[in-house]
Motif scaffolding. Structure first.
Motif, short mmCIF file in Angstrom:
data_model
loop_
_atom_site.label_atom_id
_atom_site.label_comp_id
_atom_site.label_asym_id
_atom_site.label_seq_id
_atom_site.Cartn_x
_atom_site.Cartn_y
_atom_site.Cartn_z
N MET A 101 0.87 -1.18 0.00
CA MET A 101 0.00 0.00 0.00
C MET A 101 0.91 1.23 0.00
SD MET A 101 -3.07 -0.93 2.66
CE MET A 101 -4.03 0.52 2.20
N LEU A 102 1.28 1.67 -1.18
CA LEU A 102 2.23 2.76 -1.28
C LEU A 102 1.51 4.11 -1.31
CD1 LEU A 102 4.74 1.18 -3.80
CD2 LEU A 102 4.68 1.04 -1.31
N SER A 103 2.25 5.16 -1.08
CA SER A 103 1.67 6.50 -1.00
C SER A 103 1.72 7.17 -2.36
CB SER A 103 2.41 7.34 0.03
OG SER A 103 3.80 7.38 -0.28
N ARG A 322 2.28 -0.94 -17.19
CA ARG A 322 3.56 -0.62 -17.82
C ARG A 322 4.32 0.44 -17.03
NH1 ARG A 322 2.56 0.88 -23.96
NH2 ARG A 322 4.80 1.43 -23.73
N LEU A 323 3.61 1.40 -16.47
CA LEU A 323 4.25 2.48 -15.74
C LEU A 323 4.83 2.00 -14.41
CD1 LEU A 323 1.65 5.23 -16.53
CD2 LEU A 323 4.10 5.45 -16.97
N GLY A 324 4.07 1.17 -13.70
CA GLY A 324 4.56 0.62 -12.44
C GLY A 324 4.78 1.69 -11.38
N PHE A 325 5.79 1.47 -10.52
CA PHE A 325 6.01 2.33 -9.36
C PHE A 325 7.45 2.82 -9.34
CE2 PHE A 325 2.53 -0.43 -8.43
CZ PHE A 325 1.66 0.32 -7.66
N VAL A 326 7.65 3.94 -8.68
CA VAL A 326 8.98 4.45 -8.41
C VAL A 326 9.05 4.75 -6.92
CG1 VAL A 326 8.26 6.80 -8.99
CG2 VAL A 326 10.69 6.23 -8.92
N SER A 327 10.07 4.21 -6.26
CA SER A 327 10.20 4.34 -4.80
C SER A 327 8.92 3.89 -4.12
CB SER A 327 10.55 5.78 -4.43
OG SER A 327 11.80 6.13 -4.95
N ARG A 328 8.21 4.82 -3.45
CA ARG A 328 7.01 4.45 -2.69
C ARG A 328 5.74 4.94 -3.37
NH1 ARG A 328 7.94 2.98 2.57
NH2 ARG A 328 5.89 3.73 3.20
N LEU A 605 28.79 -1.59 -5.20
CA LEU A 605 27.86 -0.80 -4.40
C LEU A 605 27.47 0.48 -5.15
CD1 LEU A 605 26.42 -0.03 -1.73
CD2 LEU A 605 28.62 0.86 -0.92
N ASP A 606 28.46 1.17 -5.67
CA ASP A 606 28.23 2.42 -6.39
C ASP A 606 27.45 2.19 -7.68
OD1 ASP A 606 28.42 5.13 -6.96
OD2 ASP A 606 30.35 4.94 -7.95
N ASN A 607 27.50 0.97 -8.18
CA ASN A 607 26.88 0.63 -9.47
C ASN A 607 25.40 0.28 -9.34
OD1 ASN A 607 26.99 0.15 -12.28
ND2 ASN A 607 27.20 -2.05 -11.93
N ILE A 608 24.90 0.12 -8.12
CA ILE A 608 23.49 -0.24 -7.94
C ILE A 608 22.61 0.90 -8.41
CG2 ILE A 608 21.72 -0.85 -6.25
CD1 ILE A 608 23.92 -2.07 -4.53
N GLU A 609 21.64 0.59 -9.24
CA GLU A 609 20.71 1.60 -9.73
C GLU A 609 19.97 2.22 -8.55
OE1 GLU A 609 18.96 3.64 -13.03
OE2 GLU A 609 20.56 2.16 -12.98
N GLY A 610 20.06 3.55 -8.44
CA GLY A 610 19.39 4.25 -7.35
C GLY A 610 20.31 4.60 -6.20
N ALA A 674 12.06 -0.49 -15.16
CA ALA A 674 10.98 -0.68 -14.19
C ALA A 674 10.40 -2.09 -14.30
CB ALA A 674 9.88 0.36 -14.43
N ARG A 675 10.24 -2.57 -15.52
CA ARG A 675 9.68 -3.90 -15.71
C ARG A 675 10.63 -4.97 -15.18
NH1 ARG A 675 7.13 -6.05 -21.45
NH2 ARG A 675 6.19 -7.96 -20.63
N ALA A 676 11.92 -4.80 -15.42
CA ALA A 676 12.90 -5.77 -14.92
C ALA A 676 12.88 -5.82 -13.39
CB ALA A 676 14.29 -5.40 -15.42
N GLU A 677 12.78 -4.67 -12.76
CA GLU A 677 12.76 -4.63 -11.30
C GLU A 677 11.50 -5.26 -10.74
OE1 GLU A 677 13.31 -0.49 -10.68
OE2 GLU A 677 15.50 -0.59 -10.80
N ARG A 678 10.36 -5.09 -11.42
CA ARG A 678 9.12 -5.73 -10.95
C ARG A 678 9.23 -7.25 -11.02
NH1 ARG A 678 6.42 -1.70 -13.94
NH2 ARG A 678 5.68 -3.16 -15.50
N LEU A 679 10.07 -7.74 -11.93
CA LEU A 679 10.26 -9.18 -12.07
C LEU A 679 11.37 -9.70 -11.16
CD1 LEU A 679 9.96 -9.45 -15.96
CD2 LEU A 679 8.30 -10.24 -14.27
#
Length: 725
Positions: A101-103, A322-328, A605-610, A674-679
């Motif tokens: 339940m994101l904001s 398709r849009l999905g979520f970003v952060s919260r 560590l520095d290479n992690i997306e985000g 975004a799609r890759a992260e959802r998977l």
């Protein structure tokens, strides 16, 4: 052969008329009825497996009430007449949301709305003139709730909580008339989670406060506080006595969406019996969206419930997916907030607070003023550059009628800008007022307080920090408060006041001490144990020990967030937990990154997306401090952080590291990530030997060459889509 006892043999007084009971028999019968009714309540409200008919259950309650009427002095503390349904297990208990339940993100003007639409078009690769339909509905100022139905029956209700885990308030929600207990429609999905807002109308709120005043009880500050307080009662009878209402606005887990569009889903939910806001509309242009906003804003004062803005949601559900979520927050929805309410008050004093990262934060002590129904008396000023003199006049405001911070009787936005929570009215400043002088030393430990300089830009940081580090008592106690806070270890009964008390008395000095508290308490003289301390008791001490025991197993992202590393918030904690999987792997990698800033561990560590360089450096700095490493090692002997569940267990790329390079032709780069992260995949910005797939489109350059040199599996866009589909 043992004899099977009959009900009458088990309860010999069950058939005796109430008029024939003496006091001793009445007390025994009330004890039996309390236990039996509680048993049936548990079966009905918590397990949905009743074993008696409604008539038989009602007869038990009527007998209990009749005995209590004849013997009022014998009414028990656990009397069924004082409760509706069953009290939640262990207070409310926790519910893990199957779908988070994101904001919502917020915008405050027309430009923000247009930017929101532009972002959607860019993400989806649509032309700027492509028509997009949106639903527009009032944003109710209430308490978010999720209602789970199985087989058409309401089986669970939970608050939003931190978005991933909420409170079980099923028994209380069953008392709200607007919420159906059972849906008979044949097309109702199974299971299905309805999400919405529980609120209290303005008229009902006024009546409630009038009744509170007549009894001499505490008044509620506003309808939202009244609704939240009413829903979180341990005794459902109190909730039942409060006039709560409900509007549905969406859904969580479901075998399939209720329709192809948001508007169609709303019509389906309304047909199934869920109340929806009648002011909701479907719009087909930004002009329509803004007109709906202005129309509802102009009628806002005449509504019988509080709203603080308009929520826009993209109508097509396939585009939402398709849009999905970003952060919260979802990318497909936004809250367009109403202008802030304002009031003017006087600045009486400025106090310096030292935070867990050493930041010295000035806090304005204001003459109390009511804004949007909330008393505001503190305002966080954030830095020394914009502080006016003592005696100056401040214009405080509560954005969107009542800001989240304002409900806690403080206003957290900086007192420096008209778009924030407070501004100075300098022309009303008295002649005798003096400009505040920011301290050069920490008020807690006396260490030098400095404003750091960014080595790259040469600019001074706006925040002044104590250089005392872990020798600073304020930082140590603030880190402890952070460690047990709601989104970290969330230890019930160990709030800020308790932490300060136990720290001051040298009982808890660092996080590992929390998990040895019960053991050390037992070793003390009985008169020195927690139960004997002022303000405590045997029950409160036992509850605290139980709460600590229950939090020996937490999700890894909470564990990481609880460490209080600078720049590492909840979202970064989840990113790190997803990437490293286990606490042991995470700590080993971070220690390696701290030991060699030019090595592979730091690069990964520095290479992690985000996660950017500033965050990576902050994490490495944390693990370069021996004391911090000792604390983490000691913690891991006492707690067991749990791996996060994969986003999609069935996904062939869950847990894999993916790099996208070149031009993608069937989707935008943002959509692909975004799609890759959802998977469940981990998206990285550069190629290393730990990369599992490089998805290369036309124009791929050095990343493709690196992948080939390292033997990394290279896929075309079509091959990638075939893999994930």
């Amino acid at each position: 052969m043992s004899k099977i006892k009959s009900k009458k043999e088990e309860a010999p007084l069950a058939g005796k008329p109430v008029a024939g009971l003496d006091a001793t028999e009445a007390a025994a019968e009330l004890a039996r009825l309390a236990a039996e009714i509680a048993h049936h309540d548990s079966l009905y409200y918590q397990k949905d497996a009743p074993e008696v008919s409604d008539a038989a259950y009602d007869a038990l309650r009527k007998r209990n009430e009749a005995i209590e009427a004849r013997f009022p002095d014998l009414v028990r503390a656990d009397s069924p007449s004082l409760k509706v349904g069953a009290a939640p297990v262990e207070a409310f208990g926790k519910v893990v949301h199957r779908v988070p339940m994101l904001s919502l993100g917020n915008v405050f003007d027309e430009e923000g709305v247009r930017d929101f639409l532009d972002r959607i078009r860019r993400f989806l690769g649509l032309d700027q003139d492509a028509e997009l339909a949106f639903t527009a509905e009032p944003k109710i100022d209430g308490l978010s709730i999720t209602l789970r139905y199985e087989g058409g029956r309401l089986v669970q209700a939970a608050t939003r909580g931190d978005g991933y885990e909420g409170e079980n308030v099923t028994a209380n929600v069953r008392t709200i008339a607007d919420i159906p207990h059972e849906i008979a429609a044949k097309d109702f999905p199974d299971p299905f989670e309805v999400r919405g807002e529980i609120y209290m109308s303005r008229s009902a709120f006024q009546k409630l406060n009038d009744a509170q005043a007549a009894r001499g009880d505490r008044l509620f500050a506003n309808p939202r506080n009244a609704a939240a307080g009413s829903l979180r009662q341990l005794d459902p009878t109190i909730t039942a006595s409060r006039p709560l209402a409900f509007f549905a606005y969406g859904w969580g887990e479901a075998p399939a969406p209720p329709a192809d569009t948001q508007w169609g889903a709303y019509r389906a939910m309304k047909k199934w019996g869920f109340p929806l806001n009648p002011l909701a509309e479907r719009t087909t242009s930004v002009e329509d969206m803004l007109k709906t906003y202005r129309d509802i804003e102009s009628d806002r004062a005449s509504l019988d419930y509080d709203i603080d803005g308009i929520v826009y949601k993209l109508d097509r559900l396939d585009l939402q997916e398709r849009l999905g979520f970003v952060s919260r927050s979802p990318r497909f929805a936004i809250a367009h907030k109403f202008p802030a309410e304002q009031a003017t008050t006087v600045l009486n004093d400025i106090e310096i607070q030292v935070g867990r990262t050493g930041a010295l934060t000035p806090v304005a002590k204001l003459e109390p003023v009511t804004v949007g129904g909330v008393v505001v008396q503190n305002a966080t000023l954030h830095n020394e550059d914009y502080i006016a003199g003592i005696g100056a006049t401040a214009r405080a405001c509560a954005r969107a009628a009542i800001s989240a911070s304002a409900t806690r009787s403080s206003c957290s936005g900086p007192a420096t800008s008209s778009r924030k929570c407070s501004t100075w009215v300098l022309d009303k400043r008295p002649k005798e007022s003096k400009r505040f002088k920011f301290p050069t030393h920490c008020p807690s430990c006396g260490s030098l307080a400095v404003r750091e300089v960014d080595e790259k830009t040469g600019k001074r940081d706006v925040v002044c920090r104590c250089t005392g580090g872990l020798i600073c008592p304020a930082q140590r106690v603030e880190r402890l408060k952070h460690f047990v806070s709601r989104n970290a270890f969330d230890i019930e009964g160990l709030g800020e006041k308790r932490i300060q008390e136990l720290y001051d008395d040298n009982i808890i000095k660092s996080p590992p001490d929390i998990f040895t508290l019960e053991e050390k308490d037992k070793e003390k003289d009985p008169d020195e144990q927690l139960a004997k301390r002022e303000g405590w008791g045997a029950l409160s001490a036992q509850k605290l020990f139980a709460a600590i025991q229950a939090r020996r197993a937490v999700k890894l992202d909470r564990f990481i967030y609880a460490l209080g590393i600078r720049h590492v918030g909840e979202i970064t904690g989840r990113l790190l937990a997803r990437r490293y999987g286990t606490a042991e792997t995470f700590v080993k990698a971070m220690r390696a990154a701290a030991d060699d800033r030019s090595g592979e561990a730091f690069a990964e560590l520095d290479n992690i997306e985000g996660i950017g360089p500033a965050v990576a450096v902050a994490i490495a700095d944390f693990f370069a401090e021996p004391h911090n490493v000792t604390v983490v090692d000691e913690l891991l002997k006492k707690v067991k952080p749990q791996e996060l569940e994969a986003v999609d267990h069935a996904s062939p790329v869950s847990g894999k590291t993916v790099v996208f390079t070149g031009t993608l032709e069937r989707m935008t780069r943002s959509e692909a990530k975004a799609r890759a992260e959802r998977l469940g995949a981990k998206v990285a910005g550069s190629v290393s030997k730990n990369t599992d797939y490089v998805v290369a489109g036309p124009g791929a350059g050095s990343k493709l060459k690196n992948a080939k040199d390292l033997g990394v599996n290279v896929l075309t866009e079509d091959e990638w889509l075939a893999l994930i589909e």
